[in-house]
Design an enzyme around this catalytic site. Structure first.
Site, short mmCIF file in Angstrom:
data_model
loop_
_atom_site.label_atom_id
_atom_site.label_comp_id
_atom_site.label_asym_id
_atom_site.label_seq_id
_atom_site.Cartn_x
_atom_site.Cartn_y
_atom_site.Cartn_z
N ALA A 1 0.72 -1.19 -0.07
CA ALA A 1 0.09 0.11 0.13
C ALA A 1 0.70 1.34 0.03
O ALA A 1 0.43 2.47 -0.65
CB ALA A 1 -0.91 0.01 1.17
N CYS B 1 2.92 -11.55 4.69
CA CYS B 1 2.89 -10.55 3.47
C CYS B 1 4.52 -9.98 3.46
O CYS B 1 5.25 -10.15 4.19
CB CYS B 1 1.79 -9.81 3.38
SG CYS B 1 1.73 -9.27 1.53
N ASP C 1 -3.91 -2.62 4.12
CA ASP C 1 -4.27 -1.81 2.76
C ASP C 1 -5.29 -1.04 3.32
O ASP C 1 -5.42 0.16 2.28
CB ASP C 1 -4.68 -3.07 1.79
CG ASP C 1 -3.26 -3.72 1.37
OD1 ASP C 1 -2.76 -4.81 1.97
OD2 ASP C 1 -2.63 -3.38 0.34
C1 RUB Z 1 0.41 -6.05 0.24
C2 RUB Z 1 -0.05 -6.09 1.68
C3 RUB Z 1 0.71 -5.45 2.94
C4 RUB Z 1 -0.02 -4.13 2.75
C5 RUB Z 1 0.63 -2.91 3.68
O1 RUB Z 1 -0.28 -6.87 -0.57
O2 RUB Z 1 -1.08 -6.82 1.92
O3 RUB Z 1 0.58 -6.04 3.96
O4 RUB Z 1 -0.02 -3.49 1.62
O5 RUB Z 1 2.17 -2.99 3.05
P1 RUB Z 1 -0.01 -6.93 -2.20
P2 RUB Z 1 3.00 -1.63 3.29
O6 RUB Z 1 1.44 -7.22 -2.32
O7 RUB Z 1 -0.94 -7.50 -2.92
O8 RUB Z 1 0.17 -5.37 -2.54
O9 RUB Z 1 3.06 -1.31 4.81
O10 RUB Z 1 4.07 -1.72 2.38
O11 RUB Z 1 2.18 -0.41 2.85
#
Ligand code: RUB
Length: 325
Positions: A21, A129, A198
């Protein structure tokens, strides 16, 4: 006409060459900056319409991470000023793109600082993730001499856990990769869970990578604290007015080989990319404005967005507003 460089960034987000995100929000700011710089000729109104069409293209790339429409709306709000030339309007857009990119960096930095405060030396932490915010918390704890041991799920079907593994191990964090299905087995060793988000809804529910809600259940079963690291631009102002966060469904080919799909024409596959964790399972959300209980999400939304993304601006970026530009 949308410049090729801008279309390329949109395509990178769509194809998940840029993912997560906060990276998506940053890429959107970068694309809007490129678009503003590459615009030639026309009136201020034409420039505004062109920027809105770029915004629409970006927002259409992936539906779940609310950081994307929040980022686009923040930048495009610059167009609400009265401008006497395209140059002036362009400068206002460029300024907002730069402000946003720098805000994202500072927010993650602050989350690292605040989040590392909840970790104790020797804690075993599970993450899922690849979240820049969650990883920054774990790395900061390590840098502060509060070494933690991390379980990182591989995160099927796209294996973002491997990116987490690489980021943590490069920072000297003791990290072990596990299959997603091993979460409940290892939970007996885990002290804390930290994941990213997200989207955070007004009721404190968190939307994150598929499997997050199962991890929350397993954590709850053992009384393990469950933290979410989320910048305020992941809070969804749309949920205040009752909109649901759209859960992206991705291609079956991410789950099974194309050849298997061809060999089984009646094969049914579901590939939802995100799920929703209810606020009851969340100990706290680590934001750049502080550690908050999920029940305070509506207050954060009110404080950050008020009557709009910046004071006095409309909350929603709607087609009607586009038309009025
Ligand atoms: C990524 C995901 C991450 C969040 C937060 O999903 O679920 O946990 O986006 O990430 P995808 P951040 O790989 O499908 O985009 O902290 O880097 O914003």
């Amino acid at each position: 006409m949308i410049p090729e460089s801008v279309a390329r960034v949109a395509d990178d987000i769509k194809a998940m060459r840029v993912r997560g995100a906060s990276r998506i929000a940053k890429a959107a700011a970068e694309a809007l900056l490129l678009a503003a710089r590459e615009y030639r000729g026309g009136s201020v109104e034409d420039f505004s319409r062109y920027m809105v069409s770029v915004g629409r293209l970006l927002v259409s790339t992936r539906p779940t991470a609310v950081s994307l429409p929040n980022a686009v709306r923040y930048v495009l709000a610059a167009l609400r000023g009265g401008f006497s030339s395209v140059e002036e309007a362009r400068a206002a857009v460029e300024k907002r793109c730069e402000q946003l990119a720098s805000y994202i960096d500072r927010a993650v930095e602050r989350i690292a600082e605040i989040g590392s405060g909840v970790l104790r030396s020797g804690d075993v932490v599970l993450t899922h993730c690849n979240s820049v915010a969650a990883v920054s918390v774990l790395v900061r704890a390590q840098q502060k001499g509060r070494a933690v041991r991390v379980y990182a799920t591989e995160t099927r079907p796209k294996f973002q856990g491997l990116v987490t593994y690489r980021m943590l191990s490069e920072a000297g964090v003791d990290v072990t990769l596990i299959p997603d299905s091993a979460v409940r087995s290892v939970m007996r060793e885990v002290d804390k869970v930290i994941v990213g988000a997200d989207a955070v809804a007004a009721n404190g529910a968190v939307v994150n990578k598929i499997g997050t809600s199962l991890i929350a259940l397993a954590a709850s079963e053992r009384g393990v604290d469950f933290y979410v690291a989320a910048e305020t631009y992941k809070f969804s102002p749309y949920t205040v007015v009752g909109e649901l966060v759209v859960i992206e469904e991705r291609s079956p080919s991410e789950v099974v080989e194309e050849s298997f799909i061809r060999a089984h024409p009646r094969l049914a596959v579901r590939n939802p990319s995100f799920d929703v964790t209810a606020p009851e399972y969340i100990t706290a959300i680590i934001t750049e404005v502080g550690l908050i209980p999920p029940t305070a999400a509506a207050i954060v939304l009110e404080e950050v967005y008020g009557s709009g993304p910046v004071s006095g601006e409309p909350l929603l970026w709607s087609p009607e507003e586009d038309a009025a530009l």
